[in-house]
Design an enzyme around this catalytic site. Structure first.
Site, PDB file in Angstrom:
ATOM      1  N   GLN A 187      -7.254 -17.295 -10.963  1.00 30.61           N
ATOM      2  CA  GLN A 187      -5.854 -17.752 -11.063  1.00 30.61           C
ATOM      3  C   GLN A 187      -5.826 -19.269 -11.014  1.00 30.61           C
ATOM      4  OE1 GLN A 187      -3.268 -16.014  -8.041  1.00 30.61           O
ATOM      5  NE2 GLN A 187      -2.248 -14.802  -9.602  1.00 30.61           N
ATOM      6  N   TYR A 191       6.417 -21.767  -8.863  1.00 31.35           N
ATOM      7  CA  TYR A 191       5.366 -22.775  -8.737  1.00 31.35           C
ATOM      8  C   TYR A 191       5.484 -23.782  -9.893  1.00 31.35           C
ATOM      9  CZ  TYR A 191       3.676 -19.717  -5.058  1.00 31.35           C
ATOM     10  OH  TYR A 191       3.595 -18.964  -3.915  1.00 31.35           O
ATOM     11  N   ARG A 193       0.994 -15.429 -15.302  1.00 29.51           N
ATOM     12  CA  ARG A 193       1.857 -14.671 -14.392  1.00 29.51           C
ATOM     13  C   ARG A 193       3.236 -15.309 -14.395  1.00 29.51           C
ATOM     14  NH1 ARG A 193       0.976 -12.077  -8.307  1.00 29.51           N
ATOM     15  NH2 ARG A 193       1.743 -10.106  -9.101  1.00 29.51           N
ATOM     16  N   CYS A 206       4.220  -2.585   5.074  1.00 29.30           N
ATOM     17  CA  CYS A 206       4.692  -3.167   6.334  1.00 29.30           C
ATOM     18  C   CYS A 206       4.470  -4.678   6.363  1.00 29.30           C
ATOM     19  CB  CYS A 206       3.978  -2.517   7.512  1.00 29.30           C
ATOM     20  SG  CYS A 206       2.203  -2.880   7.571  1.00 29.30           S
ATOM     21  N   ALA A 255      -4.146   4.492  17.949  1.00 29.64           N
ATOM     22  CA  ALA A 255      -5.435   4.052  18.496  1.00 29.64           C
ATOM     23  C   ALA A 255      -6.392   5.228  18.631  1.00 29.64           C
ATOM     24  CB  ALA A 255      -5.232   3.376  19.851  1.00 29.64           C
ATOM     25  N   GLN A 286       3.828   6.339  19.265  1.00 30.53           N
ATOM     26  CA  GLN A 286       5.000   5.496  18.996  1.00 30.53           C
ATOM     27  C   GLN A 286       5.287   5.320  17.500  1.00 30.53           C
ATOM     28  OE1 GLN A 286       5.571   1.811  21.306  1.00 30.53           O
ATOM     29  NE2 GLN A 286       3.868   2.523  22.539  1.00 30.53           N
TER      30      GLN A 286
HETATM   31  C1  FMN Z   1      -1.539 -11.648   1.490  1.00 31.65           C
HETATM   32  C2  FMN Z   1      -0.977 -11.830   0.129  1.00 31.65           C
HETATM   33  C3  FMN Z   1      -1.234 -13.018  -0.550  1.00 31.65           C
HETATM   34  C4  FMN Z   1      -0.734 -13.217  -1.834  1.00 31.65           C
HETATM   35  N1  FMN Z   1      -1.089 -14.342  -2.537  1.00 31.65           N
HETATM   36  C5  FMN Z   1      -0.820 -14.401  -3.866  1.00 31.65           C
HETATM   37  C6  FMN Z   1      -1.479 -15.344  -4.712  1.00 31.65           C
HETATM   38  O1  FMN Z   1      -2.367 -16.100  -4.268  1.00 31.65           O
HETATM   39  N2  FMN Z   1      -1.133 -15.380  -6.021  1.00 31.65           N
HETATM   40  C7  FMN Z   1      -0.201 -14.523  -6.546  1.00 31.65           C
HETATM   41  O2  FMN Z   1       0.083 -14.602  -7.754  1.00 31.65           O
HETATM   42  N3  FMN Z   1       0.386 -13.566  -5.787  1.00 31.65           N
HETATM   43  C8  FMN Z   1       0.063 -13.472  -4.476  1.00 31.65           C
HETATM   44  N4  FMN Z   1       0.541 -12.418  -3.738  1.00 31.65           N
HETATM   45  C9  FMN Z   1       1.389 -11.407  -4.383  1.00 31.65           C
HETATM   46  C10 FMN Z   1       0.516 -10.272  -4.966  1.00 31.65           C
HETATM   47  O3  FMN Z   1      -0.231 -10.716  -6.059  1.00 31.65           O
HETATM   48  C11 FMN Z   1       1.366  -9.081  -5.420  1.00 31.65           C
HETATM   49  O4  FMN Z   1       2.229  -9.497  -6.424  1.00 31.65           O
HETATM   50  C12 FMN Z   1       2.154  -8.465  -4.289  1.00 31.65           C
HETATM   51  O5  FMN Z   1       1.298  -8.122  -3.240  1.00 31.65           O
HETATM   52  C13 FMN Z   1       2.962  -7.271  -4.756  1.00 31.65           C
HETATM   53  O6  FMN Z   1       2.120  -6.286  -5.246  1.00 31.65           O
HETATM   54  P1  FMN Z   1       1.765  -4.969  -4.373  1.00 31.65           P
HETATM   55  O7  FMN Z   1       3.067  -4.353  -3.997  1.00 31.65           O
HETATM   56  O8  FMN Z   1       0.924  -4.140  -5.297  1.00 31.65           O
HETATM   57  O9  FMN Z   1       1.022  -5.442  -3.192  1.00 31.65           O
HETATM   58  C14 FMN Z   1       0.072 -12.216  -2.438  1.00 31.65           C
HETATM   59  C15 FMN Z   1       0.317 -11.034  -1.752  1.00 31.65           C
HETATM   60  C16 FMN Z   1      -0.208 -10.816  -0.493  1.00 31.65           C
HETATM   61  C17 FMN Z   1       0.061  -9.520   0.203  1.00 31.65           C
HETATM   62  S1  SF4 Z   2      -0.323  -1.017   4.995  1.00 31.81           S
HETATM   63 FE1  SF4 Z   2      -1.847  -2.667   5.031  1.00 31.81          FE
HETATM   64  S2  SF4 Z   2      -1.878  -3.518   2.977  1.00 31.81           S
HETATM   65 FE2  SF4 Z   2      -0.026  -2.276   3.170  1.00 31.81          FE
HETATM   66  S3  SF4 Z   2       1.508  -3.775   3.733  1.00 31.81           S
HETATM   67 FE3  SF4 Z   2       0.753  -2.876   5.659  1.00 31.81          FE
HETATM   68  S4  SF4 Z   2      -0.892  -4.280   6.282  1.00 31.81           S
HETATM   69 FE4  SF4 Z   2      -0.438  -4.748   4.141  1.00 31.81          FE
END
Ligand code: FMN
Ligand code: SF4
Length: 651
Positions: free
Chosen positions: A103, A175, A223, A349, A397, A424
């Site tokens: 990226q 961005y 993106r 979560c 746990a 819980q």
């Molecule tokens: C911890 C974390 C860091 C992220 N950092 C970026 C990133 O560096 N670049 C980006 O385009 N999206 C970033 N995202 C967004 C993810 O690419 C993705 O769009 C988002 O998690 C939603 O998709 P999901 O529901 O499949 O997780 C991040 C998401 C998470 C959870």
């Molecule tokens: S279940 Fe794991 S990957 Fe999914 S949102 Fe919670 S901490 Fe993030």
């Protein structure tokens, strides 16, 4: 092979890259790198996803210019010295047949933190402030623009030299490229501003520079947020117009939603469980109808059948399942071999993935604490001695400890005094908008059965029972009970705790005060629930804001809900005492009294205390003794499951 997911496992060729399936891990910042370069932890993390069968991995953002450091952990692609690190990730994931893109990133004004706690000079098209990080950027001079444009191309060249298969220009989430496109953020009068042609010039030059520095086989995608979901951000029409203007120079578009610049826009960066599964797909479908390009999409796609439905409906060509893969890297292999029911589904979560990112600590997963810790826990050794392990307490746990110990070959029995396993977590799922939290229990139950753990629910355990069982190891995971703080006065005011509200064993009056010491999900959830039922609710919190200890996007969604419901929030307060119809509070800094009158019910969200009775009773017993989770000290499900893993690996 016949599969329930024919569209998901259909290969896709894009230039020189052959995706073996349509499952993608989108770019996500892992906070694993410590000095801007790829390290062993990041290689192991991505290797685990590739081993699990994912078709395409997009590596986390890489800064393309010195001014692109948006956090202290960001990966940088500004020097040829970075090539060796990218090569290591590439080799690790290619070994398992996954395709790897990088990226290319510049945040513009979206700078969250600077070096050593100092504020950075952020650069953007114009001096338009960022609301969320409170950054007033400096307008870019043309020479800086030219340097950054060539930084994109140079970074792509390095990634190609490292053996990556392509790059994705990050123009999403407000961005830098999106700041140039946006007429409310780009106020320039020169050739980089004005009409759409001027505002697209930066991205055109970026894509042209990248193309000029890579081969024809190398993939160049982008993106983009289909809408940035706030007032200052790009609207859907503006995003579509920009994409139409760029489509001829791109190999694919990766559709997302949201904007880093505002709290309301940012929740879409990783939407919490209150958003429905696959909710971005209709936006991707609109993009796909307008452009003749492969369209990728991500956003709460956490199960293969959801991805299959999106692909079958031709809403997108590739599905990002990012948190789904953080939670279960083996998701693609399980779906492919007809074991989709064994997938540990992500519950959105945000606690240990995005939650850790915002705290500047390495990524993990509440349900899969191996994530981000592959070097330590990636391959737990089989037990050489098969011991009899007795786990007491069937909350998260205990369940995790039992699963891991059994997977390693021990003979494990888990005892739970209630009829249902879950502890819980069964209560947490009753909070408004958090029903999916119960998925954590469903997943662990499935893992218990698969691992062959002997489950004895509805069975209380005392020392005599433990002695009679004569186990080699006892793991005490008996959890916690609500904590009632001492307070002055009584006088008959109804006082209940959060558990009573959730279990509906108490009926609060109309005028309710909630005292929220933990500042987590419980206080805001109880407030929402009681306000929804028409009650007048005051939420007094010990800190700056309710939800202070929640993952940011989850907290921000909750804050909006409380505002809509008219919940009155009172910060910086501790409980002092009560009388017949008043609650006495004290400002935690000044010590001044705050009296709330005409109160019917006080609800205590004042935390828990360890249920230590069994642990104490087992002192001196002839067995290896562990105490984990809330039984050791009340915290969250994250610590509980992590300590379950640690105990399961160690016994
Ligand atoms: C911890 C974390 C860091 C992220 N950092 C970026 C990133 O560096 N670049 C980006 O385009 N999206 C970033 N995202 C967004 C993810 O690419 C993705 O769009 C988002 O998690 C939603 O998709 P999901 O529901 O499949 O997780 C991040 C998401 C998470 C959870
Ligand atoms: S279940 Fe794991 S990957 Fe999914 S949102 Fe919670 S901490 Fe993030």
């Amino acid at each position: 092979m016949a599969t329930r997911f024919p569209h998901l496992f259909e290969p896709l060729q894009i230039r020189g890259a052959l995706l073996k399936n349509r499952i993608m891990s989108t770019g996500h910042d892992t906070t694993l790198p410590v000095d801007g370069t790829v390290n062993d932890a990041l290689v192991a993390y991505q290797e685990a996803r590739a081993r699990g069968g994912v078709g395409l991995i997009v590596l986390q953002v890489s800064g393309v210019h010195e001014t692109a450091r948006y956090t202290n952990h960001v990966l940088m692609a500004t020097d040829d010295a970075a090539i060796a690190g990218y090569r290591r990730v590439g080799e690790a994931v290619h070994r398992f047949g996954a395709v790897l893109f990088g990226q290319l990133f510049h945040p513009g004004r979206e700078v969250a933190e600077g070096e050593g706690g100092l504020q950075t000079v952020a650069f953007a098209p114009s001096a338009v402030p960022n609301e969320r990080f409170r950054v007033m950027p400096r307008p870019m001079k043309p020479a800086l623009i030219r340097a950054i444009v060539s930084g994109y191309g140079d970074a792509a060249r390095r990634m190609q030299a490292a053996g990556l298969d392509g790059v994705e220009v990050v123009a999403s989430h407000g961005y830098l490229p999106a700041q140039f496109i946006n007429p409310r953020v780009n106020l320039r009068q020169d050739g980089y501003g004005g009409d759409l042609t001027g505002r697209l010039r930066f991205l055109r030059e970026v894509i042209a520079d990248v193309r000029a520095k890579v081969s024809d086989r190398f993939v160049v995608g982008m993106r983009m947020s289909a809408t940035e979901s706030d007032e200052q951000g790009l609207s859907e029409e503006e995003s579509l117009a920009a994409l139409s203007g760029l489509a001829d120079s791109l190999d694919y578009v990766n559709v997302t939603l949201g904007n880093s610049a505002s709290a309301g826009g940012a929740v879409h960066i990783a939407a919490p469980m209150s958003f429905r599964a696959g909710y971005v797909a209709p936006f991707a479908a609109t993009v796909r109808q307008r452009l003749s390009l492969p369209v990728f999409v991500a956003g709460r796609i956490n199960q293969p059948h959801d991805a299959e439905a999106i692909l079958a409906a031709r809403q997108a060509d590739v599905c990002g399942m990012t948190r789904a893969l953080i939670c279960d890297p083996e998701l693609p292999n399980k779906a492919a071999r007809g074991a989709a029911e064994d997938i540990r589904a992500c519950i959105a979560c945000n606690q240990s993935c995005m939650g850790h990112f915002h705290r500047g600590v390495p990524i993990s997963c509440i349900q899969n604490p191996v994530s981000g810790r592959e070097l330590r826990f990636g391959a737990p050794a089989a037990a050489t001695l098969h011991r009899r392990v007795m786990v007491v307490g069937g909350g998260p746990a205990g369940m995790k400890a039992a699963v891991v110990a059994a997977q390693r070959g021990h003979r494990v029995t888990i005892f739970e005094r209630e009829k249902r396993l879950g502890g819980q977590a069964l209560l947490a799922q009753l909070l408004p908008g958090r029903a999916e939290f119960g998925g954590l229990v469903t997943n662990l139950e499935r893992e218990l059965h698969t691992a062959g753990v002997d489950i004895r629910s509805d069975t209380a355990v005392d020392r005599d029972i433990v002695v009679a069982q004569a186990p080699d190891v006892v793991i005490v995971a008996t959890g916690a009970v609500p904590y009632r703080p001492p307070m002055a006065g009584d006088g008959g005011l109804q006082i209940v705790d959060a558990w009573q509200i959730l279990r509906e064993t108490a009926e609060p009056g109309h005028s309710v005060v909630i005292i929220d010491w933990r500042a987590d999900w419980i206080g805001v959830g109880i407030a929402e629930r009681l306000a929804q039922s028409g009650r007048s609710v005051k939420l007094a919190v010990s800190g700056v804001t309710p939800g202070e200890n929640m993952p940011l996007y989850v907290r921000d969604v909750a804050a909006a809900t409380l505002h809509r419901l008219g919940v009155s929030v009172l910060p910086y307060l501790r409980l002092y005492g009560v009388d017949a119809d008043s609650v006495y509070l004290q400002h935690v800094v000044s010590g001044a009294a705050v009296v709330l009158e005409a109160v019917d019910t006080l609800v205590l969200c004042t935390g828990h205390m360890a249920d230590a009775a069994l642990g104490d009773a087992l002192e001196g017993i002839d067995a290896e003794l562990w105490t984990i989770g809330d039984a050791a000290a009340p915290r969250t499900a994250e610590e509980a499951i992590y300590e379950g893993l640690k105990a399961g690996v160690a016994v």
